[in-house]
Design an enzyme around this catalytic site. Sequence first.
Site, PDB file in Angstrom:
ATOM      1  N   GLU A  59      10.431  -4.576  26.173  1.00 28.75           N
ATOM      2  CA  GLU A  59       9.533  -4.154  25.102  1.00 28.75           C
ATOM      3  C   GLU A  59       9.355  -5.242  24.053  1.00 28.75           C
ATOM      4  O   GLU A  59      10.243  -6.058  23.827  1.00 28.75           O
ATOM      5  CB  GLU A  59      10.099  -2.893  24.429  1.00 28.75           C
ATOM      6  CG  GLU A  59      10.012  -1.682  25.343  1.00 28.75           C
ATOM      7  CD  GLU A  59      10.725  -0.467  24.767  1.00 28.75           C
ATOM      8  OE1 GLU A  59      10.085   0.264  24.017  1.00 28.75           O
ATOM      9  OE2 GLU A  59      11.915  -0.289  25.063  1.00 28.75           O
ATOM     10  N   CYS A  72       7.646  -9.060  17.556  1.00 31.87           N
ATOM     11  CA  CYS A  72       9.089  -8.947  17.763  1.00 31.87           C
ATOM     12  C   CYS A  72       9.329  -9.024  19.265  1.00 31.87           C
ATOM     13  O   CYS A  72       8.800  -8.204  20.020  1.00 31.87           O
ATOM     14  CB  CYS A  72       9.545  -7.600  17.178  1.00 31.87           C
ATOM     15  SG  CYS A  72      11.265  -7.211  17.525  1.00 31.87           S
ATOM     16  N   CYS A 103      21.382  -5.468  26.827  1.00 27.67           N
ATOM     17  CA  CYS A 103      22.202  -6.253  25.901  1.00 27.67           C
ATOM     18  C   CYS A 103      23.656  -5.895  26.170  1.00 27.67           C
ATOM     19  O   CYS A 103      23.959  -4.767  26.550  1.00 27.67           O
ATOM     20  CB  CYS A 103      21.847  -5.878  24.461  1.00 27.67           C
ATOM     21  SG  CYS A 103      22.705  -6.863  23.202  1.00 27.67           S
ATOM     22  N   CYS A 148      26.453  -2.467  20.204  1.00 32.40           N
ATOM     23  CA  CYS A 148      26.592  -1.969  18.833  1.00 32.40           C
ATOM     24  C   CYS A 148      26.423  -0.442  18.848  1.00 32.40           C
ATOM     25  O   CYS A 148      25.618   0.090  19.600  1.00 32.40           O
ATOM     26  CB  CYS A 148      25.544  -2.618  17.928  1.00 32.40           C
ATOM     27  SG  CYS A 148      25.752  -4.408  17.817  1.00 32.40           S
TER      28      CYS A 148
END
Length: 347
Positions: free
Chosen positions: A90, A103, A110, A114
Amino acid sequence: MKLLSSLTLDETRELMLSYGEKAFRAEQLYLAVRQGKEIEEISNVGAALKEKLVRDGYVATGMKIYKHFDSAIDGTVKFLFSLSDGDMIEGVLMRYKYGNTLCVSTQVGCRMNCAFCASGLNGLKRNLEAGEILGQVILANRFDGGDLKNRKITNVVLMGSGEPLDNYENVVRFLRLLNEEKGLNISYRNVSLSTCGLIDAFDRFMEEDIPVTMTFSLHASRDEVRSRIMPVNKKYGVDDVIGAAKRYFEKTKRRVVFEYSLIKGVNDAEEDAAILSEKLKGFPCIVNLIVLNYVKERGLSGTSRKDAYRFSALLSKGGVESTVRRTMGADIEGACGQLRAKYVQEK
Ligand code: SAH
């Protein structure tokens, strides 16, 4: 699959020479790729050469805009790009007074995991190649009616899915490609690289002489809190990250940004603001406060906007400048931390 979009102009020249072509062909090919054309769409390059490229496994970017979602609130567009191997990523286009910012994602998934972010929900699938990161800019520019003379993307932030410094070589190559004068020609000043704080890689990055705006995802002022929400903190703590930011400022004189997503009852106490002020006062930086965006699977809530302004006022009292960021693309799940190619997962 080999990506023409990963090659610099010089490398494209070398490729053309190795094919026995004249050097000027290289520029035609290079520009066409950056206009968003796939090999078969390029009209000023002969059929024989195109066939040869295809036979040798080349594609331009190999990517397509698979779907796009337009925000009715603020004109933000979320893109779902399909990659040459079928993976999806995305990107988000945001419209500001000074221009459009894209962006971009740097990885498929990933591995930082987090506690508040959707990108790491399924771990890391793979790194993106430089030409796939650039491909997002190329395709979004074309989508918005831009070309190389009249660019519709003026700014780029590496804040989509992935940790840029965990895909070091490709990200550095991407930044150089983005900056090439004959290409997208986007100045490093108009690029922000956001990192959760991989300090060893960052120290190496400081030597590359790529003066982008650095953004550090801090999200806490104490190790005890940061370790709870960002596993990377066990290796690189709060003071390591702030120390790296200070070294960057010393070297580049560019003001750095700290991102601080406010999570209700986790990092938004008065004491957190006091400790943060103590650590940052006198340092030319800005703290970007973001009310945490809700990610269903993560089960953490954002601080109220009122309390975010209160936190900002406390920082200000402590001598630290901050802004409370407005959310963009809220109706299309295009906001910070929400990117995860949801469409694909729910199929
Ligand atoms: N890996 C890079 C880029 C991540 S995305 C980094 O860590 O900086 C950009 C920013 O969005 C980071 O600061 C990230 O921590 C933040 N973010 C992630 N999930 C979020 C959420 N649900 N709400 C608000 N911000 C979030």
